[in-house]
Design a protein around this motif. Structure first.
Motif, PDB file in Angstrom:
ATOM      1  N   PHE A   1       0.832  -1.203   0.000  1.00 49.56           N
ATOM      2  CA  PHE A   1       0.000   0.000   0.000  1.00 49.56           C
ATOM      3  C   PHE A   1       0.866   1.252   0.000  1.00 49.56           C
ATOM      4  O   PHE A   1       2.037   1.232   0.411  1.00 49.56           O
ATOM      5  CB  PHE A   1      -0.942   0.016   1.213  1.00 49.56           C
ATOM      6  CG  PHE A   1      -0.241   0.017   2.551  1.00 49.56           C
ATOM      7  CD1 PHE A   1       0.065   1.209   3.201  1.00 49.56           C
ATOM      8  CD2 PHE A   1       0.109  -1.177   3.172  1.00 49.56           C
ATOM      9  CE1 PHE A   1       0.705   1.207   4.429  1.00 49.56           C
ATOM     10  CE2 PHE A   1       0.756  -1.187   4.404  1.00 49.56           C
ATOM     11  CZ  PHE A   1       1.055   0.020   5.042  1.00 49.56           C
ATOM     12  N   LEU A   2       0.272   2.325  -0.467  1.00 56.60           N
ATOM     13  CA  LEU A   2       0.911   3.642  -0.397  1.00 56.60           C
ATOM     14  C   LEU A   2       0.549   4.316   0.916  1.00 56.60           C
ATOM     15  O   LEU A   2      -0.486   4.018   1.521  1.00 56.60           O
ATOM     16  CB  LEU A   2       0.447   4.532  -1.547  1.00 56.60           C
ATOM     17  CG  LEU A   2       1.188   4.485  -2.880  1.00 56.60           C
ATOM     18  CD1 LEU A   2       0.537   5.425  -3.868  1.00 56.60           C
ATOM     19  CD2 LEU A   2       2.663   4.830  -2.716  1.00 56.60           C
ATOM     20  N   SER A   3       1.383   5.250   1.323  1.00 52.36           N
ATOM     21  CA  SER A   3       1.106   6.043   2.519  1.00 52.36           C
ATOM     22  C   SER A   3       1.489   7.485   2.260  1.00 52.36           C
ATOM     23  O   SER A   3       2.492   7.764   1.590  1.00 52.36           O
ATOM     24  CB  SER A   3       1.892   5.513   3.725  1.00 52.36           C
ATOM     25  OG  SER A   3       1.738   6.373   4.846  1.00 52.36           O
ATOM     26  N   SER A   4       0.660   8.384   2.783  1.00 54.96           N
ATOM     27  CA  SER A   4       0.998   9.809   2.762  1.00 54.96           C
ATOM     28  C   SER A   4       1.204  10.294   4.187  1.00 54.96           C
ATOM     29  O   SER A   4       0.721  11.351   4.591  1.00 54.96           O
ATOM     30  CB  SER A   4      -0.112  10.610   2.066  1.00 54.96           C
ATOM     31  OG  SER A   4       0.342  11.909   1.745  1.00 54.96           O
TER      32      SER A   4
ATOM     33  N   THR B   1       5.431  13.900   0.035  1.00 51.17           N
ATOM     34  CA  THR B   1       6.094  12.741  -0.558  1.00 51.17           C
ATOM     35  C   THR B   1       5.471  11.455  -0.031  1.00 51.17           C
ATOM     36  O   THR B   1       5.285  11.300   1.179  1.00 51.17           O
ATOM     37  CB  THR B   1       7.596  12.759  -0.232  1.00 51.17           C
ATOM     38  OG1 THR B   1       8.136  14.049  -0.539  1.00 51.17           O
ATOM     39  CG2 THR B   1       8.335  11.707  -1.029  1.00 51.17           C
ATOM     40  N   ASP B   2       5.142  10.537  -0.927  1.00 53.27           N
ATOM     41  CA  ASP B   2       4.547   9.263  -0.531  1.00 53.27           C
ATOM     42  C   ASP B   2       5.625   8.266  -0.134  1.00 53.27           C
ATOM     43  O   ASP B   2       6.823   8.444  -0.411  1.00 53.27           O
ATOM     44  CB  ASP B   2       3.730   8.666  -1.687  1.00 53.27           C
ATOM     45  CG  ASP B   2       2.541   9.529  -2.066  1.00 53.27           C
ATOM     46  OD1 ASP B   2       1.942  10.132  -1.168  1.00 53.27           O
ATOM     47  OD2 ASP B   2       2.213   9.591  -3.275  1.00 53.27           O
ATOM     48  N   SER B   3       5.182   7.195   0.505  1.00 49.32           N
ATOM     49  CA  SER B   3       6.049   6.053   0.790  1.00 49.32           C
ATOM     50  C   SER B   3       5.274   4.786   0.461  1.00 49.32           C
ATOM     51  O   SER B   3       4.040   4.788   0.411  1.00 49.32           O
ATOM     52  CB  SER B   3       6.507   6.051   2.254  1.00 49.32           C
ATOM     53  OG  SER B   3       5.403   6.212   3.139  1.00 49.32           O
TER      54      SER B   3
ATOM     55  N   GLY C   1      11.886  10.439  -4.806  1.00 45.63           N
ATOM     56  CA  GLY C   1      10.812  10.004  -3.921  1.00 45.63           C
ATOM     57  C   GLY C   1       9.568   9.650  -4.727  1.00 45.63           C
ATOM     58  O   GLY C   1       9.480   9.913  -5.922  1.00 45.63           O
ATOM     59  N   LEU C   2       8.607   9.037  -4.058  1.00 44.04           N
ATOM     60  CA  LEU C   2       7.369   8.614  -4.725  1.00 44.04           C
ATOM     61  C   LEU C   2       6.326   9.722  -4.687  1.00 44.04           C
ATOM     62  O   LEU C   2       6.054  10.290  -3.619  1.00 44.04           O
ATOM     63  CB  LEU C   2       6.791   7.374  -4.042  1.00 44.04           C
ATOM     64  CG  LEU C   2       7.272   5.997  -4.500  1.00 44.04           C
ATOM     65  CD1 LEU C   2       6.553   4.916  -3.706  1.00 44.04           C
ATOM     66  CD2 LEU C   2       7.070   5.795  -5.995  1.00 44.04           C
ATOM     67  N   TYR C   3       5.746   9.997  -5.840  1.00 40.90           N
ATOM     68  CA  TYR C   3       4.650  10.965  -5.945  1.00 40.90           C
ATOM     69  C   TYR C   3       3.625  10.353  -6.904  1.00 40.90           C
ATOM     70  O   TYR C   3       3.639  10.622  -8.100  1.00 40.90           O
ATOM     71  CB  TYR C   3       5.160  12.313  -6.459  1.00 40.90           C
ATOM     72  CG  TYR C   3       6.259  12.894  -5.599  1.00 40.90           C
ATOM     73  CD1 TYR C   3       5.957  13.683  -4.493  1.00 40.90           C
ATOM     74  CD2 TYR C   3       7.600  12.627  -5.874  1.00 40.90           C
ATOM     75  CE1 TYR C   3       6.960  14.198  -3.690  1.00 40.90           C
ATOM     76  CE2 TYR C   3       8.611  13.131  -5.073  1.00 40.90           C
ATOM     77  CZ  TYR C   3       8.289  13.920  -3.986  1.00 40.90           C
ATOM     78  OH  TYR C   3       9.287  14.430  -3.184  1.00 40.90           O
ATOM     79  N   CYS C   4       2.746   9.493  -6.345  1.00 46.16           N
ATOM     80  CA  CYS C   4       1.798   8.720  -7.155  1.00 46.16           C
ATOM     81  C   CYS C   4       0.383   9.223  -6.918  1.00 46.16           C
ATOM     82  O   CYS C   4      -0.020   9.431  -5.774  1.00 46.16           O
ATOM     83  CB  CYS C   4       1.856   7.242  -6.786  1.00 46.16           C
ATOM     84  SG  CYS C   4       3.422   6.440  -7.136  1.00 46.16           S
ATOM     85  N   SER C   5      -0.379   9.373  -7.986  1.00 46.57           N
ATOM     86  CA  SER C   5      -1.778   9.746  -7.844  1.00 46.57           C
ATOM     87  C   SER C   5      -2.694   8.537  -7.965  1.00 46.57           C
ATOM     88  O   SER C   5      -3.895   8.642  -7.696  1.00 46.57           O
ATOM     89  CB  SER C   5      -2.171  10.781  -8.906  1.00 46.57           C
ATOM     90  OG  SER C   5      -1.971  10.264 -10.207  1.00 46.57           O
TER      91      SER C   5
END
Length: 711
Positions: free
Chosen positions: A329-332, A344-346, A381-385
């Motif tokens: 899963f993604l996290s903000s 920045t996401d993780s 870093g991760l920047y996902c929509s």
């Protein structure tokens, strides 16, 4: 027959001469040609009975006459004629899907779910299509649930493994409203059309803010596509807003679980659009039992939803690995913990067992941690929509994602076991690349730039998925994104580049990441007439924690085709440059971001690409905040400005907006959480005013063309 009342002369509107009218007509015709370029919204790939690949594209195109979107589906068959030759065979015509709210193929591609939300209290229609016809149609009344969500955030349609059950999110039914007559409250339920009574509004439920009007309580439902029976999923607290549901893999068909994202409402719901800083967790819950024989659940009453990610403040976009051993899963959490509306996401994972009941306390493994400060040219870093519903390569542990990397959107591969991240779209390309779907171990993506309409690309791995060393990309001829010859001719004379702009205040007490250069996209004509620079429009994104990407924008491309240069600035505080850069702006809005834009303008003037007497500024939301700040702080620098939905006065906005916490965070910075209150003090209002463009209103030169557009 000739109209005797018609004038033989062409009537020119008052205030316009014939030349101006002709110019406006020409520009409006060109704008229509740009506007009507179709956009690819989604795509799905699946195997046909013969084993060949098929792709279904969901397309949208503005219907200007009705001020609506026209939506349709386009289909293609893929044939592979060699290692480096792929052909897409398109159907002769697309199929319009005008009244469709959602359509989602089953994993096998043998079925297609079509959802048609109704207006008012009419039933929601569910249709199950096969390859040749509608197999089943069910009408779900508003007493069970209201509209199915298709917003892209709460939305999710998930088929179970044997494709008999579908989990989805819908607005809960409206509770009975009190009835009143001339004598007061009426017991029982009177007909709505009784002229001697009227309905009260009942209990007030707060919505989720901008773009979520009428959407207050998204709830989880499951439909059996054989019987049409719909059941609400029990065990979920009423205060929890539910979204992004998926089926959990299980070795027992009779014991199935659902995993979903839950947002607690608390005492108040703040706006959620563009705001990933709303705390959320992953939960699991037992799916409803549709079997007529006794369920495997027995008499166990422990059916309440259980949180899976208790130790982290944000978790969304859950995806199970193909073998069911991991939940990723993604996290903000950076946004939630700091207060920034976006950050920045993780990426994280937890272990999962398909043979045992899920556990509440899980060890959360960091797959891709937050990048605070990226080295030049390295992963920022991760920047996902979003994440594809099936993002996996055949090795079972490599995910394919799209993410912002500076001012470009790139395709990444992520190994969830090692945490290795690789940029697999061409590193030398300044175009933006977005993944649409996977075709086995191959990628179907769309590629575009500010001056190039989107084109479909087909990526294949040279070697095997474990090596993941080299990807080749093929151009795919497509009728989907074709534009007129006039548009193509105009854009062929344009070019763009991404500029690196040094930070002027790098010597101040800033972190390393906050002192690094930021970027701006410059789009212009390939050649100049008489060495003169075209007039330049400075384009400013909103947020402020968003980013302007090097992808195609119809409105921007239209302006560029008229002869304007575009200067699209991603000031410090934008996404795509590391977390320290993001966190450098809060508390400094109206100064750092303004100075970054002015420094970028000086930079491009110094390169000889812009005439200082021919500069305009445009921006939306925080971009409008910046635009109005710029014409107040540097009025002599701009000949014109247009601000759409601008933030002009924090002091007024904080009391009327659905995101008052945003006002506090951007104005107060790290002190926002301790300072936030629903009733700002006089000192707070004074600080809000000082940070606002309105404080510079006396310096604005109103001889310039200034437009403020509020929607």
């Amino acid at each position: 027959m000739e109209n005797p009342g018609a004038s033989p002369f062409k009537v020119t509107p008052v205030g316009l001469d014939a030349n101006s009218e002709e110019e406006y007509f020409s520009q409006s015709t060109l704008l229509k040609e740009f506007t009507e370029i179709p956009s690819i919204e989604k795509a799905w790939s699946f195997k046909s009975n013969s084993g060949a690949s098929q792709v279904m594209f969901s397309i949208s195109q503005p219907n200007l006459l009705e001020n609506k979107k026209r939506r349709y589906a386009s289909f293609s068959h893929i044939s592979k004629e060699g290692d480096d030759s792929v052909q897409f065979h398109w159907d002769a015509f697309p199929i319009e899907i005008g009244s469709t709210s959602l359509m989602v193929p089953s994993p096998s591609g043998s079925k297609l779910l079509v959802v048609r939300n109704a207006e008012n209290d009419s039933p929601t229609r569910f249709e199950i299509w096969s390859s040749s016809q509608v197999e089943r149609e069910f009408h779900v009344p508003s007493s069970i649930h209201r509209s199915v969500y298709y917003d892209g955030w709460f939305e999710e349609i998930s088929w179970n493994s044997d494709e008999t059950l579908i989990a989805y999110i819908a607005e809960e039914p409206v509770s009975a409203k009190p009835t009143f007559t001339y004598f007061g409250y009426e017991k029982g339920n009177c007909p709505d059309k009784d002229c001697n009574s009227w309905k009260g509004q009942g209990d007030w439920d707060e919505g989720w803010g901008e773009a979520y009007d009428g959407k207050r309580l998204p709830k989880l439902f499951v439909i059996n596509i054989n019987s049409g029976e719909v059941r609400a999923v029990d065990g979920i607290e009423k205060s929890l807003s539910v979204g992004q549901v998926i089926w959990a893999p299980s070795a027992k068909d009779s014991l199935q679980y659902l995993v979903f994202v839950g947002w607690p409402s608390g005492t108040r719901k703040f706006g959620i659009k563009y705001c990933t800083n709303r705390p959320c967790s992953l939960y699991f819950v037992r799916a409803p039992c549709f079997r007529y024989e006794p369920c495997q659940y027995g008499t166990d009453t422990k059916l309440s939803a259980v949180v899976l990610t208790e130790s982290i403040s944000s978790a969304f976009f859950p995806r199970f690995s193909p073998d069911g051993k991991f939940l990723v899963f993604l996290s903000s959490k950076s946004a939630v913990d700091s207060g920034a509306h976006n950050a920045t996401d993780s990426l994280h994972r937890i272990d999962w067992s398909i043979d045992a009941e899920p556990q509440q306390r899980n060890k959360i493994v960091d797959v891709v941690p937050v990048v605070m400060c990226a080295e030049d040219g390295s992963f920022p870093g991760l920047y996902c929509s979003n994440i594809l519903s099936n993002p996996w390569l055949s090795d079972g542990h490599t995910m394919i994602l799209s993410a912002a990397w500076g001012s470009t959107l790139v395709v990444l591969s992520v190994d969830i076991l090692s945490g290795d991240v690789s940029r697999i779209s061409p590193c030398t390309s300044e175009f933006s690349w977005d993944v649409l779907t996977l075709d086995g171990d191959n990628i179907i993506a769309v590629c575009s730039s500010p001056v190039d309409v989107p084109e479909i690309k087909y990526g294949y791995l040279v070697g095997n998925a474990s090596d993941n060393t080299k990807w080749n990309w093929l151009d795919i001829s497509s009728p989907i994104t074709k534009c007129s010859e006039k548009v193509r001719s105009l854009l062929s004379s344009k070019e763009f580049s991404i500029m690196s702009i040094p930070a002027r205040d790098a010597s101040e007490n800033l972190t390393k990441g906050a002192s690094k250069p930021y970027e701006a996209i410059f789009a212009s004509s390939k050649s100049k007439e008489h060495d003169a620079c075209d007039p330049m429009i400075v384009v400013l994104h909103g947020g402020p924690h968003c980013v302007s990407l090097s992808s195609f924008s119809k409105s921007s491309a239209f302006l560029c085709s008229l002869g304007f240069s575009l200067f699209i600035v991603s000031y410090r505080g934008s996404l795509g440059f590391g977390e320290e850069a993001v966190q450098s702006l809060p508390g400094r809005v109206g100064s750092q971001d303004v100075n970054d834009v002015l420094a970028a303008i000086d930079h491009v003037i110094g390169m000889g690409f812009a005439d200082p007497a021919k500069i305009a500024a445009v921006g939306i939301s925080h971009g409008g905040f910046l635009t109005t700040h710029l014409i107040g702080q540097a009025p002599d620098k701009f000949a014109a400005a247009a601000a759409r939905n601008p933030v002009c006065n924090f002091a007024l906005m904080v009391g009327t907006t659905d995101i008052p916490d945003w006002c506090y965070f951007e104005a107060f910075g790290s002190e926002a959480k301790s300072s936030f209150t629903a009733t700002p003090s006089a000192e707070h209002l004074a600080l809000f005013y000082d940070k606002s463009p309105i404080s510079h209103i006396s310096k604005v030169c109103f001889i310039s063309c200034v437009a403020v557009i509020v929607e």
